[in-house]
Design an enzyme around this catalytic site. Structure first.
Site, PDB file in Angstrom:
ATOM      1  N   GLY A   1       2.720  -1.243   4.476  1.00  0.00           N
ATOM      2  CA  GLY A   1       2.782   0.470   3.948  1.00  0.00           C
ATOM      3  C   GLY A   1       4.390   0.577   3.918  1.00  0.00           C
ATOM      4  N   GLY A   2       4.873   1.317   4.818  1.00  0.00           N
ATOM      5  CA  GLY A   2       6.247   1.697   4.822  1.00  0.00           C
ATOM      6  C   GLY A   2       7.366   0.947   3.835  1.00  0.00           C
TER       7      GLY A   2
ATOM      8  N   HIS B   1      -9.615   1.046   4.860  1.00  0.00           N
ATOM      9  CA  HIS B   1      -8.219   1.204   5.454  1.00  0.00           C
ATOM     10  C   HIS B   1      -8.619   2.425   6.934  1.00  0.00           C
ATOM     11  CE1 HIS B   1      -4.268   2.636   6.514  1.00  0.00           C
ATOM     12  NE2 HIS B   1      -3.920   1.299   5.953  1.00  0.00           N
TER      13      HIS B   1
ATOM     14  N   GLY C   1       2.464   2.034  10.717  1.00  0.00           N
ATOM     15  CA  GLY C   1       3.373   3.257  10.774  1.00  0.00           C
ATOM     16  C   GLY C   1       4.095   3.702  11.782  1.00  0.00           C
TER      17      GLY C   1
ATOM     18  N   SER D   1       3.519  -2.413  10.309  1.00  0.00           N
ATOM     19  CA  SER D   1       4.820  -2.501  10.681  1.00  0.00           C
ATOM     20  C   SER D   1       5.314  -4.055  10.183  1.00  0.00           C
ATOM     21  CB  SER D   1       5.318  -2.035  11.853  1.00  0.00           C
ATOM     22  OG  SER D   1       4.756  -0.748  12.152  1.00  0.00           O
TER      23      SER D   1
ATOM     24  N   GLU E   1      -5.646  -4.943  10.798  1.00  0.00           N
ATOM     25  CA  GLU E   1      -4.479  -4.028  10.950  1.00  0.00           C
ATOM     26  C   GLU E   1      -4.706  -3.140  12.212  1.00  0.00           C
ATOM     27  OE1 GLU E   1      -2.515  -2.871   6.812  1.00  0.00           O
ATOM     28  OE2 GLU E   1      -4.589  -1.612   7.265  1.00  0.00           O
TER      29      GLU E   1
ATOM     30  N   ASN F   1       0.804  -1.246  -0.031  1.00  0.00           N
ATOM     31  CA  ASN F   1       0.055   0.072   0.023  1.00  0.00           C
ATOM     32  C   ASN F   1       0.920   1.267   0.079  1.00  0.00           C
ATOM     33  OD1 ASN F   1      -1.780   2.141   0.489  1.00  0.00           O
ATOM     34  ND2 ASN F   1      -2.445   1.314   2.773  1.00  0.00           N
ATOM     35  N   TRP F   2       1.097   1.819  -1.396  1.00  0.00           N
ATOM     36  CA  TRP F   2       2.015   3.028  -1.217  1.00  0.00           C
ATOM     37  C   TRP F   2       1.306   4.064  -0.570  1.00  0.00           C
ATOM     38  CZ3 TRP F   2       4.146   2.659  -6.881  1.00  0.00           C
ATOM     39  CH2 TRP F   2       5.032   1.372  -7.145  1.00  0.00           C
ATOM     40  N   LYS F   3       0.143   4.242  -0.246  1.00  0.00           N
ATOM     41  CA  LYS F   3      -0.400   5.501   0.329  1.00  0.00           C
ATOM     42  C   LYS F   3      -0.087   6.758  -0.602  1.00  0.00           C
ATOM     43  CE  LYS F   3      -0.276   3.323   4.775  1.00  0.00           C
ATOM     44  NZ  LYS F   3       0.041   3.386   6.209  1.00  0.00           N
TER      45      LYS F   3
ATOM     46  N   GLU G   1      -6.736   4.656   7.890  1.00  0.00           N
ATOM     47  CA  GLU G   1      -6.567   6.081   7.501  1.00  0.00           C
ATOM     48  C   GLU G   1      -7.575   6.819   6.818  1.00  0.00           C
ATOM     49  OE1 GLU G   1      -2.816   5.376   5.683  1.00  0.00           O
ATOM     50  OE2 GLU G   1      -1.781   5.000   7.513  1.00  0.00           O
TER      51      GLU G   1
HETATM   52  P1  PGA Z   1       2.676   0.240   7.708  1.00  0.00           P
HETATM   53  O1  PGA Z   1       1.486   0.271   7.256  1.00  0.00           O
HETATM   54  O2  PGA Z   1       3.329  -1.323   6.950  1.00  0.00           O
HETATM   55  O3  PGA Z   1       3.468   1.410   7.356  1.00  0.00           O
HETATM   56  O4  PGA Z   1       2.742  -0.024   9.196  1.00  0.00           O
HETATM   57  C1  PGA Z   1       0.328  -0.739   6.940  1.00  0.00           C
HETATM   58  C2  PGA Z   1      -0.884  -0.320   6.466  1.00  0.00           C
HETATM   59  O5  PGA Z   1      -1.066   0.718   6.747  1.00  0.00           O
HETATM   60  O6  PGA Z   1      -1.515  -1.058   5.597  1.00  0.00           O
END
Ligand code: PGA
Length: 261
Positions: A241-242, A102, A180, A220, A174, A9-11, A104
């Site tokens: 994500g990251g 998600h 993050g 993470s 999640e 997930n590149w956000k 966010e």
């Molecule tokens: P993260 O994000 O790996 O940076 O913790 C995961 C996500 O939001 O899907």
């Protein structure tokens, strides 16, 4: 048997030029993993770039074991909804998956269960597989409410969908406190929450679906902890994500899944 899925997930990162570079790096590294090219790969690999980066990534992913998805979609089919992108448009540009729910989007766009239901139904109608995300906040966990929150999030959406199959829907647990933050759920927490999710799906929609539906872990996840998480009986891969923003670390996570197949 449930196949692993490792999804990036590149956000809000990487426009078309930078996205093309990252996707090329991922594609080239995946090429050295022979098992991904087999008829029964045991692990799917997906990247979800920003909308405008999708066509550039498609150029490098086409013909390779690299699937393409989006991070959200509109909860309407078409019409006067400025700024929105429909599920059918995503299918037209080559997406096979879309992330819905998600944390966010829940937090910053205040998206609701009603919207998730409409989005997932529209995704399915467009032929997309939906990845439905849910998970508790830190204070909810500290108050001993994690299992109740997750039960409510699943119950608020899954039984209301027009159709749910193990092919058209994946779940992603999640825990918000792990997204993050560098903090990862312990294997004990991840396994307990994934098993709980599966139990809830079974109660709502039957044991067959509960046994077949894939449940990703997100929060993470990195090359150093992926293997331990993916080895858990109810964890079927990760939403990353990251660590998906670097080709080596993302493919390192894919390698963790492949090693367990
Ligand atoms: P993260 O994000 O790996 O940076 O913790 C995961 C996500 O939001 O899907």
């Amino acid at each position: 048997m449930r196949r692993y899925l490792v999804a990036g997930n590149w956000k809000l990162n990487l426009g078309p030029a930078a996205g093309l570079v990252l996707a090329s790096g991922v594609r080239d590294r995946l090429a050295s993993l022979d098992s991904l090219a087999s008829a029964e790969p045991g692990c799917d690999v997906l990247v979800c770039p920003p909308y405008v980066t999708i066509p550039a990534v498609r150029e490098v992913a086409d013909g390779h074991p690299l699937l393409l998805g989006a991070q959200t979609c509109a909860d309407h089919e078409s019409g006067a909804f400025t700024g929105e992108i429909s599920a059918a448009m995503l299918a037209e540009v080559g997406c096979s998956h879309v992330i819905v729910g998600h944390s966010e989007r829940r937090q910053y766009q205040r998206e609701s269960d009603d919207q998730f239901v409409r989005k997932i139904d529209l995704a399915h109608a467009a032929g997309l597989t939906a990845i439905f995300c849910y998970g508790e906040l830190l204070d909810e966990r500290q108050a001993g409410r994690a299992e109740t929150v997750v039960r409510d999030q699943i119950t608020g959406v899954l039984p209301r969908l027009a159709s749910v199959t193990a092919e058209n829907t994946l779940l992603a647990y999640e825990p918000v406190w792990a997204i993050g933050t560098g903090e990862t759920a312990t294997p004990e927490i991840a396994q307990a929450m994934h098993a709980h999710s599966r139990t809830v799906v079974g109660e709502l929609l039957g044991g067959e679906l509960a046994a077949d539906i894939r449940i990703l872990y997100g929060g993470s996840c990195k090359p150093t902890n992926a293997r331990e998480l993916f080895a858990l009986p109810d964890v079927d891969g990760g939403l990353i994500g990251g660590a998906s923003l670097d080709a080596e670390s993302f493919v390192g996570i894919v390698e963790a899944a492949v090693a367990l197949v």
